[in-house]
Design a protein around this motif. Structure first.
Motif: not given
Lengths: 112, 113
Positions: B29-30, B50-51, B93-98
């Motif tokens: 995840h980013d 984020n990153n 955590s998460s993947q921001e775009s999804r």
């Protein structure tokens, strides 16, 4: 400030009955999510419903979303003792950087 | 193969001490987060990266300082601990775009005495 308010705060039912929890929120959202938290554990993601969806199913879970009333409900059908936990709604805001704001939670107890 | 792991699980310390909580995710995840859950189970976001870049910094005392050495790690350092800091701290955590939802760690129960 707290985005979501849930009711009831606590719910006690018998195994096999259905459990319904409600969540109300205040601002426009991108999506609404439901999480479960067992005692002493982290939160587990259950289901996500987007602002353009009205209903979603996952196994024994059914979530509805009414953006005009700024409310959502989580229905657990045929409840089991293992469903005993706290349930939280969380709202994702448009342009919020994927930030989730959590509701106050409903404590569900399913008795044998 | 824990997806989001936090250490330590329990932390008991005296007022005035400095302590750190570590978090690591192996999901690719980013975005990573710190949330605080009080005794009434109210969850409040503290920080988000984020990153490795700080993107959310809620109203949190300066005694709390997050550090993200890479996108898989987000640590929380707390200086001069106070009684009111006692809570359960969750990393997620998460993947921001999804927008698929967060994956949470199991929490760190901090007790300040």
């Amino acid at each position: 400030s707290q985005q979501g308010e849930e009711d009831p705060q606590a719910l006690s039912i018998q195994e096999g009955e259905n459990a319904t929890m409600n969540c109300s929120y205040k601002t426009s959202i991108n999506n609404l999510q439901w999480y479960r938290q067992n005692s002493g554990r982290g939160l587990v993601h259950l289901i996500l419903i987007r602002s353009n969806e009205r209903e979603k199913h996952s196994g024994r879970l059914r979530v509805t979303l009414d953006t005009s009333k700024k409310s959502s409900s989580l229905l657990i059908t045929a409840s089991r003792a293992a469903d005993t936990a706290s349930y939280f709604c969380a709202t994702g805001l448009t342009g919020g950087g994927n930030k989730l704001t959590f509701g106050t939670g409903t404590q569900l107890k399913v008795e044998l | 193969d824990t997806a989001v792991s936090q250490t330590p699980k329990y932390l008991v310390t005296q007022m005035g001490n400095d302590k750190s909580i570590k978090c690591e995710q192996n999901l690719g995840h980013d975005t990573m987060y710190w949330y605080k859950q009080d005794s009434k189970k109210f969850l409040k976001i503290m920080f988000s990266y984020n990153n490795k870049e700080l993107i959310i910094n809620e109203t949190v005392p300066n005694r709390f300082s997050p550090k993200s050495p890479d996108k898989a790690h987000l640590n929380l350092h707390i200086n001069s601990l106070e009684l009111g800091d006692s809570a359960v701290y969750f990393c997620a955590s998460s993947q921001e775009s999804r927008h698929y939802g967060y994956t949470f760690g199991s929490g760190t129960r901090l007790t300040v005495v």
